[in-house]
Design an enzyme around this catalytic site. Sequence first.
Site, short mmCIF file in Angstrom:
data_model
loop_
_atom_site.label_atom_id
_atom_site.label_comp_id
_atom_site.label_asym_id
_atom_site.label_seq_id
_atom_site.Cartn_x
_atom_site.Cartn_y
_atom_site.Cartn_z
N GLY A 176 82.05 59.19 -27.12
CA GLY A 176 80.84 58.78 -28.36
C GLY A 176 80.47 59.98 -27.86
O GLY A 176 80.57 61.18 -28.13
N GLY A 177 78.73 59.71 -28.30
CA GLY A 177 78.10 61.23 -28.97
C GLY A 177 78.40 61.76 -28.10
O GLY A 177 77.83 63.00 -27.99
N GLY A 409 93.33 88.86 -51.91
CA GLY A 409 91.93 88.74 -51.80
C GLY A 409 91.42 89.05 -49.70
O GLY A 409 90.86 88.82 -49.02
N ALA A 410 93.18 88.32 -49.56
CA ALA A 410 93.09 88.25 -48.22
C ALA A 410 93.03 90.25 -47.65
O ALA A 410 92.74 90.20 -46.28
CB ALA A 410 94.40 87.86 -47.56
C1 HXC Z 1 77.04 52.79 -16.60
C2 HXC Z 1 78.77 53.64 -16.06
C3 HXC Z 1 78.97 53.85 -17.91
C4 HXC Z 1 78.41 53.97 -18.81
C5 HXC Z 1 81.17 54.08 -16.47
N1 HXC Z 1 79.93 53.16 -15.53
N2 HXC Z 1 80.37 54.43 -17.46
N3 HXC Z 1 78.01 52.63 -16.06
N4 HXC Z 1 76.96 53.09 -18.14
N5 HXC Z 1 78.49 54.62 -19.66
C6 HXC Z 1 79.67 53.03 -14.40
C7 HXC Z 1 81.30 52.19 -13.69
O1 HXC Z 1 80.16 50.42 -14.13
C8 HXC Z 1 81.84 51.88 -12.94
O2 HXC Z 1 80.41 51.63 -11.66
C9 HXC Z 1 81.36 53.56 -12.48
O3 HXC Z 1 80.68 54.39 -13.00
C10 HXC Z 1 82.87 54.09 -12.74
O4 HXC Z 1 83.87 53.17 -13.68
P1 HXC Z 1 84.80 52.76 -13.48
O5 HXC Z 1 85.15 52.02 -15.37
O6 HXC Z 1 85.83 52.14 -12.66
O7 HXC Z 1 85.94 54.13 -14.17
P2 HXC Z 1 87.19 54.33 -14.83
O8 HXC Z 1 88.37 53.07 -14.65
O9 HXC Z 1 88.20 56.04 -14.31
O10 HXC Z 1 87.03 53.76 -16.74
C11 HXC Z 1 86.04 55.84 -16.53
C12 HXC Z 1 85.15 55.15 -18.18
C13 HXC Z 1 84.63 53.36 -18.27
C14 HXC Z 1 86.86 55.23 -19.16
C15 HXC Z 1 84.66 55.90 -18.19
O11 HXC Z 1 84.16 53.44 -17.07
C16 HXC Z 1 84.11 53.64 -19.28
O12 HXC Z 1 84.68 53.45 -20.44
N6 HXC Z 1 83.03 53.48 -19.76
C17 HXC Z 1 82.57 53.40 -20.90
C18 HXC Z 1 82.20 54.36 -21.89
C19 HXC Z 1 81.39 54.29 -22.73
O13 HXC Z 1 80.82 53.60 -23.80
N7 HXC Z 1 79.51 54.38 -22.65
C20 HXC Z 1 78.94 54.46 -23.65
C21 HXC Z 1 79.14 55.46 -24.89
S1 HXC Z 1 78.26 55.34 -26.24
P3 HXC Z 1 80.95 50.62 -10.35
O14 HXC Z 1 79.06 50.86 -10.32
O15 HXC Z 1 81.69 49.90 -10.53
O16 HXC Z 1 81.68 51.38 -9.30
C22 HXC Z 1 77.15 57.07 -26.24
C23 HXC Z 1 76.52 57.03 -26.55
C24 HXC Z 1 76.23 58.87 -27.37
O17 HXC Z 1 77.93 57.36 -25.09
C25 HXC Z 1 75.05 59.04 -28.04
C26 HXC Z 1 74.22 60.42 -27.84
C27 HXC Z 1 74.05 60.73 -29.32
#
Ligand code: HXC
Length: 519
Positions: A176-177, A409-410
């Site tokens: 994402g971002g 040109g190159a």
């Molecule tokens: C809070 C999060 C988190 C998040 C992971 N965790 N991502 N907690 N916010 N964004 C936590 C999980 O709940 C979990 O907690 C621990 O981290 C490990 O995650 P797992 O899912 O068990 O690990 P894994 O299977 O390796 O998967 C990793 C992952 C997945 C692919 C990154 O966690 C995931 O899809 N996370 C969400 C990604 C996402 O959608 N992020 C938001 C994007 S929007 P516990 O306590 O159970 O261990 C964004 C906007 C930014 O980023 C904009 C900027 C301008």
Amino acid sequence: MADSGKSMEQLTADLRQRREHLQQGGGADRLAKQREQGKLTARERIAALVDSGSFEEFGLFATHRQTQFGMAGREVPADGVVTGAASLDGRLIHLASQDFTVLGGSAGEVHSLKVADVMQRALKCGSPFVFINDSGGARVQEGIDSLSGYGQVFFANVELSGAVPQVALICGPCAGGAAYSPALTDFVIQTRKAQMFITGPQVIKQVTGEQITAEELGGADAHMAHSGVIHFVADDDLEALYICRRLLSFLPSNNLEEAPRLDYQGDVEPNPELSRIVPVDPKQGYDVRQVIAGIVDRGDFLEVQAGYAMNMVVGFARILGRTIGIIANQPAVLSGAIDINAATKAARFIRFCNAFNIPLVTFVDVPGYLPGVQQEYGGIIRNGAKLLFAYSAATVPKIQVILRKSYGGAHVAMCSRDLGADCAFAWPTAEVAVMGAEGAVEIVFRKEMDAAADKGAKRAELIEQYRSTFASPYVAAGRRLVDDIIEPANTRRHLAQALEYLQNKRDQRPPKKHGLIPL
Ligand code: HXC
């Protein structure tokens, strides 16, 4: 006795215990899981990167202030990111290393403010900034506060840009971002265990119906081959950290310094092998990296974006210990023709070198810009112009070496005298021309060829006539398009001398806010 009623010994023991506890990040189980996946932990990565014992941490005790969604009183060690200063090969760096064992390395408000803060320290102290990414992205529990934090990191990336080198390592998820902070840095190093994308495979499938795996979409090899987002691929964390160290060894700490000059002086003895690498026939290919290796100190060349736009080779090397940025056409790929990706790759590299006082050495063997509908529709005019802009705007020492063909040109685009090259050398094999002799005779002598009894013989005669008239370094030298025609074997000596006399080059341009590179 302090107010708490505890002695100094007790307070110190308490501090140690708290510190050790927080340094465990998400705890033994999550640390073990991280290692099982073949990844180092956030702190192990720092230890593997910097000089032993030199790391000074900032904000170990910083914590979030979220009370909803189960976060009230929840311990989040270092708020999921280890930040601080250290020395690397004896030089100061600032860094941030996301801790995936703590809430998935997710970036909450404090997490991002810590990163932005250490970036400001890098700017004030004139040190490179290294950001090791391993994160689930915006911390969902903190909502828009985490968005705002990201915004501050992006803003800081732009403030640091051109003032201190910024390197991003992608060692885990970067989705994402969150991917935009690495995108705003100078160099991105991704491991084969990491993935980076704006929208993941599931969202893409829902929206467009396209099916692709996460690896194919955002893996290191995909980014190197297709997107051009990253600059180096590493098998694992240790290799990524090694590349980072090696890269920084070529760079100054900030834009006010010169790159460190190594003690290695070596020699500038002739290298006769160079003449054997490049075939005289301009239609035959060869690997220009062999030419580079035959000229620079110890043959040591750190190629940047080695797997992207391979018709243009860029990277860092040294001559008599001085860092140089090399840009070279690669005749082994697309005959070295310049396409959109090659032009943008080279332009970006040139601008980095110019910002950080690194002299540019350009090796030319180019048949022209790549023809094709996709190139024209894709904007080869706009994108090719980036190369002209970057070279013209660069005020660092600029040296051109024409190895063989240099057409149209190159020719102008590849750091010609007309774009401000301080010194242009040509090998005896060089052909500077408005186009190749074969193409030129088709335009100029069509009638003569049609009228000839033996068309093939006439064509060959006219090609030879055109080539001997224009396509030789002596004509170009006569017009002062090149300063000197040199023996290939002596290229290193000529470059060493040119770098020596150009070291105090000053090139003032008219004051303005900034030029307008055709983005
Ligand atoms: C809070 C999060 C988190 C998040 C992971 N965790 N991502 N907690 N916010 N964004 C936590 C999980 O709940 C979990 O907690 C621990 O981290 C490990 O995650 P797992 O899912 O068990 O690990 P894994 O299977 O390796 O998967 C990793 C992952 C997945 C692919 C990154 O966690 C995931 O899809 N996370 C969400 C990604 C996402 O959608 N992020 C938001 C994007 S929007 P516990 O306590 O159970 O261990 C964004 C906007 C930014 O980023 C904009 C900027 C301008």
